[in-house]
Design a protein around this motif. Structure first.
Motif, short mmCIF file in Angstrom:
data_model
loop_
_atom_site.label_atom_id
_atom_site.label_comp_id
_atom_site.label_asym_id
_atom_site.label_seq_id
_atom_site.Cartn_x
_atom_site.Cartn_y
_atom_site.Cartn_z
N SER A 130 0.83 -1.20 0.00
CA SER A 130 0.00 0.00 0.00
C SER A 130 0.86 1.26 0.00
O SER A 130 2.08 1.21 0.25
N ILE A 131 0.22 2.39 -0.27
CA ILE A 131 0.95 3.66 -0.36
C ILE A 131 1.78 3.94 0.89
O ILE A 131 2.95 4.31 0.78
N PRO A 132 1.23 3.77 2.10
CA PRO A 132 2.06 4.07 3.29
C PRO A 132 3.30 3.20 3.42
O PRO A 132 4.26 3.58 4.09
N ARG A 133 3.30 2.02 2.77
CA ARG A 133 4.45 1.11 2.88
C ARG A 133 5.41 1.21 1.69
O ARG A 133 6.35 0.41 1.59
N LEU A 134 5.19 2.17 0.81
CA LEU A 134 6.05 2.31 -0.37
C LEU A 134 7.54 2.39 -0.04
O LEU A 134 8.36 1.79 -0.76
N PRO A 135 7.94 3.10 1.01
CA PRO A 135 9.38 3.19 1.30
C PRO A 135 10.02 1.85 1.63
O PRO A 135 11.25 1.74 1.65
N LEU A 136 9.21 0.81 1.89
CA LEU A 136 9.76 -0.51 2.24
C LEU A 136 10.11 -1.36 1.03
O LEU A 136 10.71 -2.42 1.17
N ALA A 137 9.73 -0.93 -0.17
CA ALA A 137 9.92 -1.75 -1.37
C ALA A 137 11.40 -2.01 -1.63
O ALA A 137 12.21 -1.08 -1.63
N PRO A 138 11.78 -3.27 -1.86
CA PRO A 138 13.19 -3.58 -2.12
C PRO A 138 13.64 -3.02 -3.48
O PRO A 138 12.85 -2.98 -4.43
N ALA A 139 14.87 -2.65 -3.57
CA ALA A 139 15.42 -2.15 -4.83
C ALA A 139 15.38 -3.25 -5.88
O ALA A 139 15.66 -4.41 -5.60
N GLY A 140 14.97 -2.88 -7.09
CA GLY A 140 14.96 -3.82 -8.20
C GLY A 140 13.67 -4.58 -8.38
O GLY A 140 13.46 -5.22 -9.41
N ALA A 141 12.78 -4.56 -7.39
CA ALA A 141 11.51 -5.28 -7.51
C ALA A 141 10.48 -4.41 -8.24
O ALA A 141 10.48 -3.19 -8.10
N ARG A 142 9.64 -5.06 -9.04
CA ARG A 142 8.50 -4.36 -9.62
C ARG A 142 7.51 -4.04 -8.49
O ARG A 142 7.18 -4.92 -7.69
N VAL A 143 7.04 -2.80 -8.45
CA VAL A 143 6.20 -2.38 -7.34
C VAL A 143 4.79 -2.08 -7.84
O VAL A 143 4.59 -1.23 -8.71
N TYR A 144 3.83 -2.80 -7.28
CA TYR A 144 2.41 -2.59 -7.58
C TYR A 144 1.77 -2.06 -6.30
O TYR A 144 1.83 -2.70 -5.25
N VAL A 145 1.17 -0.89 -6.41
CA VAL A 145 0.72 -0.17 -5.21
C VAL A 145 -0.80 -0.23 -5.10
O VAL A 145 -1.52 0.00 -6.08
N SER A 146 -1.26 -0.54 -3.91
CA SER A 146 -2.70 -0.54 -3.63
C SER A 146 -2.97 0.45 -2.50
O SER A 146 -2.06 1.04 -1.93
N ILE A 147 -4.25 0.60 -2.17
CA ILE A 147 -4.61 1.41 -1.01
C ILE A 147 -5.98 0.96 -0.52
O ILE A 147 -6.86 0.65 -1.33
N ALA A 152 -7.08 5.61 2.15
CA ALA A 152 -7.58 6.56 1.14
C ALA A 152 -8.25 7.75 1.83
O ALA A 152 -8.07 8.90 1.40
N ARG A 153 -9.01 7.48 2.87
CA ARG A 153 -9.64 8.58 3.60
C ARG A 153 -8.59 9.45 4.28
O ARG A 153 -8.71 10.68 4.32
N ALA A 154 -7.55 8.81 4.82
CA ALA A 154 -6.50 9.57 5.51
C ALA A 154 -5.71 10.46 4.54
O ALA A 154 -5.27 11.55 4.90
N LEU A 155 -5.54 9.99 3.30
CA LEU A 155 -4.78 10.74 2.30
C LEU A 155 -5.63 11.69 1.47
O LEU A 155 -5.09 12.44 0.64
N ALA A 156 -6.94 11.65 1.66
CA ALA A 156 -7.84 12.48 0.86
C ALA A 156 -7.49 13.96 0.99
O ALA A 156 -7.34 14.48 2.11
N GLY A 157 -7.34 14.60 -0.16
CA GLY A 157 -7.06 16.03 -0.16
C GLY A 157 -5.62 16.39 0.09
O GLY A 157 -5.26 17.57 0.01
N GLY A 158 -4.77 15.41 0.37
CA GLY A 158 -3.37 15.71 0.64
C GLY A 158 -2.47 15.35 -0.54
O GLY A 158 -2.93 14.87 -1.58
N LEU A 160 0.20 13.14 -2.49
CA LEU A 160 0.62 11.75 -2.54
C LEU A 160 2.14 11.68 -2.59
O LEU A 160 2.80 12.57 -3.13
N PRO A 161 2.74 10.63 -2.01
CA PRO A 161 4.20 10.57 -1.92
C PRO A 161 4.87 10.48 -3.28
O PRO A 161 4.37 9.79 -4.19
N PRO A 162 6.00 11.12 -3.45
CA PRO A 162 6.71 11.08 -4.75
C PRO A 162 7.20 9.68 -5.12
O PRO A 162 7.46 9.41 -6.29
N GLU A 163 7.31 8.78 -4.12
CA GLU A 163 7.74 7.42 -4.41
C GLU A 163 6.80 6.70 -5.37
O GLU A 163 7.18 5.70 -5.99
N LEU A 164 5.56 7.22 -5.52
CA LEU A 164 4.64 6.62 -6.48
C LEU A 164 5.19 6.67 -7.89
O LEU A 164 4.80 5.87 -8.75
#
Length: 305
Positions: A130-147, A152-158, A160-164
C-alpha cells in the motif's frame, strides 16, 4: 531461500464470513446466517491468488502467536504460499456480512507492520504493497501499489508521496480514486493519478476497469456474473494483473485477465473460495477470446486439486 515471483506486504486477516443473510443488519438488528466460513483475508488473498495462478508467492506480514495465526499459517501453507515475518501477540480479524452483492465489514487490527528487512528477505521479483508502505519496497523489484479505504480517507485532499513515481502501477477502485484526487469523474481521477504514478488503474466493479498512462486511457468492459460476495475482488484483480504482467501481456490483455479473474471470484462466498486455478482461468479466458500469456503451459499449469 529462493527468490519469489511476488511478495504481498499487507496485513493478513482471518476473514469470518456470515453467509446467507437476507439483508445486512442495521443498528440494533440481528439476522440469521446460513453458514459461517473462515478464510485468509487482506494481503493473503493476493498471495493465494498468485499461487493458484502458478507464481511463487509469499506473504510477508506479522502474524499472531495465537489460534488465529496458527490457522492462517496452515491455510497459507495449504496453497503453497510462503509465510515470512515475525510472531506477535495477536492476529488481525475481519467479520464480513455479504448480502445481495453488497457487504458490511468490521475489523480488528493490532497494528503490527512489516519491516523493510523482512520484505527484502524473500528477494521478491515483484511486490504488492500500500501507499504508506512504499518506502519498504526492495530495490529492483516491480512495485504494484494498492490502497485501502482507511488509508484513502487519511490521504484524501493531501499530497501523494513522490515514491509513487517509481511504481509499476497504482491499483485503486473508483471510490479510492475519487478520494485521493477530489475528482468526481473516474476517468479524470485516473488521469490525475497517472501524473504521479506511471500507470494508474481503476477497477470499476461490474463495469470492468480502466487504466491511464502514457498512451492515454484504456478501458475494458466487465464480465457478467451473479455476485454473491465481492470481498477480495480487488485483491484478486491485483494477483491476476501481476500474473499477466509477469508473462509479458500487453496492457489491454492484463486488464482483461484481471477483470475476468476478479469477476469469477465473486460468484461464491469468500475471496479465497472464488480464486480459481490457472487451468480454470485459462479455460474461461479462451471462452472470452483471450490467448494464454503463459509461455510454457505444460510446466506452469497445475491440475485442479
Amino acid at each position: 531461500m529462493s527468490p519469489v515471483d511476488l511478495a504481498c506486504a499487507e496485513p493478513a486477516f482471518l476473514d469470518l464470513t456470515m453467509t446467507g443473510l437476507d439483508a445486512i443488519p442495521g443498528p440494533g438488528e440481528e439476522r440469521l446466517a446460513t453458514d459461517f466460513l473462515r478464510s485468509p483475508g487482506g494481503g493473503a488473498i493476493t498471495a493465494v491468488g498468485a499461487a493458484r495462478l502458478g507464481l511463487s508467492s509469499a506473504l510477508v506480514s506479522p502474524l499472531g502467536d495465537d489460534a488465529v495465526g496458527i490457522l492462517l499459517r496452515s491455510l497459507l501453507a495449504d496453497d503453497g504460499v510462503r509465510w515470512t515475518g515475525r510472531l506477535v501477540d495477536r492476529s488481525p480479524v475481519t467479520v464480513i456480512m455479504p448480502s445481495h452483492g453488497d457487504r458490511a465489514m468490521a475489523t480488528f487490527d493490532p497494528g503490527e507492520g512489516v519491516t523493510a528487512q523482512e520484505l527484502a528477505s524473500v528477494e521478491p521479483r515483484a511486490v504488492v504493497l500500500s501507499i504508506p508502505r512504499l518506502p519498504l519496497a526492495p530495490a529492483g523489484a516491480r512495485v504494484y501499489v494498492s490502497i485501502g479505504d482507511v488509508d484513502a480517507r487519511a490521504l484524501a485532499g493531501g499530497e501523494l508521496p513522490p515514491e509513487l513515481g517509481t511504481a509499476r502501477a497504482l491499483l485503486v477502485n473508483e471510490r479510492e480514486a475519487r478520494l485521493l484526487t477530489g475528482l468526481t469523474d473516474t476517468e479524470a481521477a485516473a488521469t490525475a493519478l497517472a501524473a504521479i504514478s506511471p500507470l494508474a488503474i481503476v477497477t470499476l466493479g461490474a463495469d470492468g476497469a480502466l487504466a491511464a498512462g502514457p498512451d492515454g486511457v484504456v478501458r475494458v468492459p466487465g464480465v457478467a456474473v451473479e455476485a454473491v460476495d465481492t470481498t477480495g475482488a480487488g485483491d484478486l484483480f491485483a494477483a491476476a494483473y501481476v500474473w499477466a504482467d509477469h508473462w509479458g501481456a500487453g496492457l489491454t490483455e492484463r486488464l482483461r485477465w484481471a477483470v475476468l479473474y476478479a469477476s469469477l471470484s465473486v460468484r461464491v462466498a469468500t475471496a479465497v473460495a472464488g480464486a480459481v486455478t490457472l487451468r480454470a482461468l485459462l479455460e474461461e479466458g479462451a471462452e472470452h477470446g483471450l490467448a494464454s500469456p503463459v509461455r510454457q503451459p505444460s510446466a506452469a499449469i497445475k491440475e485442479d486439486q
